[in-house]
Write a protein that holds these residues in place. Structure first.
Motif, PDB file in Angstrom:
ATOM      1  N   TRP A  33       0.818  -1.199   0.000  1.00 12.96           N
ATOM      2  CA  TRP A  33       0.000   0.000   0.000  1.00 12.96           C
ATOM      3  C   TRP A  33       0.861   1.261   0.000  1.00 12.96           C
ATOM      4  O   TRP A  33       0.667   2.177  -0.810  1.00 12.96           O
ATOM      5  CB  TRP A  33      -0.925  -0.031   1.207  1.00 12.96           C
ATOM      6  CG  TRP A  33      -1.687   1.222   1.497  1.00 12.96           C
ATOM      7  CD1 TRP A  33      -1.619   1.964   2.626  1.00 12.96           C
ATOM      8  CD2 TRP A  33      -2.658   1.880   0.659  1.00 12.96           C
ATOM      9  NE1 TRP A  33      -2.473   3.036   2.567  1.00 12.96           N
ATOM     10  CE2 TRP A  33      -3.120   3.010   1.357  1.00 12.96           C
ATOM     11  CE3 TRP A  33      -3.168   1.610  -0.609  1.00 12.96           C
ATOM     12  CZ2 TRP A  33      -4.067   3.880   0.836  1.00 12.96           C
ATOM     13  CZ3 TRP A  33      -4.114   2.479  -1.144  1.00 12.96           C
ATOM     14  CH2 TRP A  33      -4.553   3.593  -0.422  1.00 12.96           C
ATOM     15  N   VAL A 234      -9.844   8.122   5.719  1.00 12.48           N
ATOM     16  CA  VAL A 234     -10.330   6.767   5.496  1.00 12.48           C
ATOM     17  C   VAL A 234     -11.841   6.790   5.678  1.00 12.48           C
ATOM     18  O   VAL A 234     -12.346   7.318   6.679  1.00 12.48           O
ATOM     19  CB  VAL A 234      -9.686   5.770   6.482  1.00 12.48           C
ATOM     20  CG1 VAL A 234     -10.348   4.398   6.372  1.00 12.48           C
ATOM     21  CG2 VAL A 234      -8.188   5.664   6.248  1.00 12.48           C
ATOM     22  N   LEU A 239     -16.535   1.273   2.692  1.00 13.96           N
ATOM     23  CA  LEU A 239     -15.159   0.829   2.470  1.00 13.96           C
ATOM     24  C   LEU A 239     -14.788   0.785   0.995  1.00 13.96           C
ATOM     25  O   LEU A 239     -13.594   0.814   0.664  1.00 13.96           O
ATOM     26  CB  LEU A 239     -14.950  -0.552   3.110  1.00 13.96           C
ATOM     27  CG  LEU A 239     -15.127  -0.606   4.628  1.00 13.96           C
ATOM     28  CD1 LEU A 239     -14.832  -2.017   5.135  1.00 13.96           C
ATOM     29  CD2 LEU A 239     -14.239   0.417   5.326  1.00 13.96           C
ATOM     30  N   GLN A 242     -13.141   5.185  -1.222  1.00 14.02           N
ATOM     31  CA  GLN A 242     -12.035   5.775  -0.495  1.00 14.02           C
ATOM     32  C   GLN A 242     -11.443   6.962  -1.259  1.00 14.02           C
ATOM     33  O   GLN A 242     -11.833   7.265  -2.385  1.00 14.02           O
ATOM     34  CB  GLN A 242     -10.960   4.712  -0.231  1.00 14.02           C
ATOM     35  CG  GLN A 242     -11.422   3.555   0.624  1.00 14.02           C
ATOM     36  CD  GLN A 242     -11.813   3.960   2.042  1.00 14.02           C
ATOM     37  OE1 GLN A 242     -11.395   4.999   2.559  1.00 14.02           O
ATOM     38  NE2 GLN A 242     -12.651   3.138   2.682  1.00 14.02           N
ATOM     39  N   THR A 277      -5.478   0.449   6.962  1.00 17.18           N
ATOM     40  CA  THR A 277      -5.956  -0.757   6.274  1.00 17.18           C
ATOM     41  C   THR A 277      -5.158  -2.005   6.612  1.00 17.18           C
ATOM     42  O   THR A 277      -5.626  -3.112   6.333  1.00 17.18           O
ATOM     43  CB  THR A 277      -5.938  -0.554   4.748  1.00 17.18           C
ATOM     44  OG1 THR A 277      -4.612  -0.187   4.336  1.00 17.18           O
ATOM     45  CG2 THR A 277      -6.910   0.530   4.343  1.00 17.18           C
ATOM     46  N   SER A 371     -12.061  -4.465  10.610  1.00 19.01           N
ATOM     47  CA  SER A 371     -11.025  -4.060   9.658  1.00 19.01           C
ATOM     48  C   SER A 371     -10.666  -2.584   9.863  1.00 19.01           C
ATOM     49  O   SER A 371     -11.270  -1.887  10.676  1.00 19.01           O
ATOM     50  CB  SER A 371     -11.509  -4.288   8.228  1.00 19.01           C
ATOM     51  OG  SER A 371     -12.584  -3.406   7.925  1.00 19.01           O
ATOM     52  N   HIS A 372      -9.649  -2.122   9.123  1.00 22.54           N
ATOM     53  CA  HIS A 372      -9.234  -0.723   9.164  1.00 22.54           C
ATOM     54  C   HIS A 372      -8.965  -0.269  10.600  1.00 22.54           C
ATOM     55  O   HIS A 372      -9.347   0.820  11.015  1.00 22.54           O
ATOM     56  CB  HIS A 372     -10.276   0.177   8.497  1.00 22.54           C
ATOM     57  CG  HIS A 372     -10.440  -0.067   7.029  1.00 22.54           C
ATOM     58  ND1 HIS A 372     -11.048  -1.204   6.536  1.00 22.54           N
ATOM     59  CD2 HIS A 372     -10.071   0.666   5.954  1.00 22.54           C
ATOM     60  CE1 HIS A 372     -11.048  -1.161   5.219  1.00 22.54           C
ATOM     61  NE2 HIS A 372     -10.444  -0.045   4.828  1.00 22.54           N
TER      62      HIS A 372
END
Length: 397
Positions: A33, A234, A239, A242, A277, A371-372
């Motif tokens: 990423w 974010v 999700l 973005q 993430t 998540s995240h």
């Protein structure tokens, strides 16, 4: 959620005697990423990581070869960075710096010190005099605006951050008229947090460039560095929608071509968008209950581990990881095709991570995986409230 993360959660469930509760960080996903972000930025730009988002040693080690440097907001964060690298570039900011922090930052060889007021600038000058060398600084300015709307606003409003734009001329005169141990390199403008609109963020950088050019001319110094802060966000609620990095890169390139003087270095000090993430918070369901018409899943953990949802007052995304073994001789409670509110173990009704979230099925003993959770999760949480055990931390990939 990657297969390696899911496999490690299932392994924890098999190997542990008690309920699962853990943070998991996918380091390979983090590398991929961040490499993509740095490759997408125009040549004049440098990506610094804001350590406040997640200061874990393994995270900093992973990011060290991928970013241009680190942003620290305390001398403690400076020391965490120096434990990873003795010489990587550091920019050091934040309101209310003590003399010990200023002097410690100079001794640690920070590249730039962000100055928040005239009084702090004079103290930096004295510290530089004692150290026998000038201190490279950026002046943090609290713009008058108008600025884009954002989840958190640091400037364009009454806050403790930066030098009021109307008071900046007096600070520039002080620099020009005799602070011999201050080396003004440019300006720092970090005005907002969690910006999701690529076009508006590029426009904000254009505004910063226009303002900084005028201030540099006023003080009679070449503008060498402009720190445009972080603030790229974010979207926890959608999700699949973005911040559009390719669009931002294209708009930013046009902005720099039109407004940036030759040789100017643009610093970004991003935190949330870098590490969010790669992180997951996994917590086992301890109980299912219904109170006043609302279904609750009570997990092994809560906001003392993962404070972000309560801090930002949002319902955090998660998925249910089915765990089939059931150790009890009685029927296993479950909820199917319904909505649940996810609560933790704390003795407060504010210990909620998600509200009214639809699930196909959830059972006691299943694991909820948020998540995240790699930014502003563990690092901002009140870990020892009620003295519950801390979660495990696993690094995978």
């Amino acid at each position: 959620m990657s297969a390696v993360v899911e496999d490690n959660i299932r392994r924890l469930k098999r190997e542990r005697q008690g309920p699962v509760c853990a943070y998991l960080y996918d380091l390979q996903a983090l590398r991929s990423w961040v490499s993509g972000i740095t490759a997408s930025l125009p040549p004049a730009c440098r990506l610094y990581y804001a350590v406040k988002a997640n200061s874990e040693h393994r995270i900093l080690e992973t990011l060290r070869p991928l970013v241009s440097g680190f942003e620290a907001a305390s001398i403690g964060e400076v020391r965490r960075i120096r434990a990873v690298s003795r010489d990587c570039p550091i920019v050091f900011g934040g309101p209310g710096k003590t003399d010990e922090e200023i002097e410690g930052a100079i001794q640690a060889g920070v590249r730039l010190l962000h100055v928040e007021s005239l009084q702090e600038l004079r103290r930096v000058d004295l510290a530089g005099r004692r150290a026998g060398r000038p201190v490279a600084v950026l002046l943090r300015v609290n713009l008058r605006g108008p600025l884009p709307a954002a989840k958190l606003t640091m400037c364009g409003a009454p806050t403790q951050f930066g030098i009021d734009e109307e008071e900046l001329p007096a600070v520039l005169r002080a620099v020009r008229d005799g602070l011999d141990h201050v080396d003004l390199k440019g300006f720092h403008l970090h005005s907002l947090s969690n910006q999701l609109d690529a076009d508006r963020h590029a426009e904000l950088v254009a505004l910063y460039l226009h303002k900084a050019a005028g201030w540099s001319a006023e003080v009679g110094r070449r503008l060498e560095v402009l720190n445009v802060g972080g603030g790229i966000g974010v979207n926890y609620q959608a999700l699949d929608s973005q911040f559009d990095w390719p669009r931002f890169r294209a708009r930013l390139a046009r902005v720099l071509e039109a407004h940036a003087p030759p040789g100017l270095e643009i610093l970004f000090e991003c935190g949330r968008v870098i590490t969010a993430t790669c992180g997951y918070y996994a917590a086992e369901v301890l109980d299912l209950k219904r109170n006043h018409g609302t279904h609750f899943a009570v997990i092994r953990g809560g906001t003392h581990h993962f404070r972000l949802p309560a801090s930002w007052q949002h319902s955090h995304p998660f998925r249910v990881l089915d765990v089939d073994p059931w150790p009890y001789p009685f029927e296993r409670p479950e909820l199917t095709r319904g909505h649940i509110t996810v609560a933790g173990q704390l003795c407060t009704p504010k210990d909620v991570l998600a509200r009214d979230a639809y699930v196909e099925r959830v059972r006691i003993g299943d694991v909820l995986v948020f998540s995240h959770a790699g930014a502003y999760g563990w690092s901002i949480s009140h870990h020892d409230f009620l003295s519950h055990p801390h979660p495990e931390t696993l690094y995978v990939g």
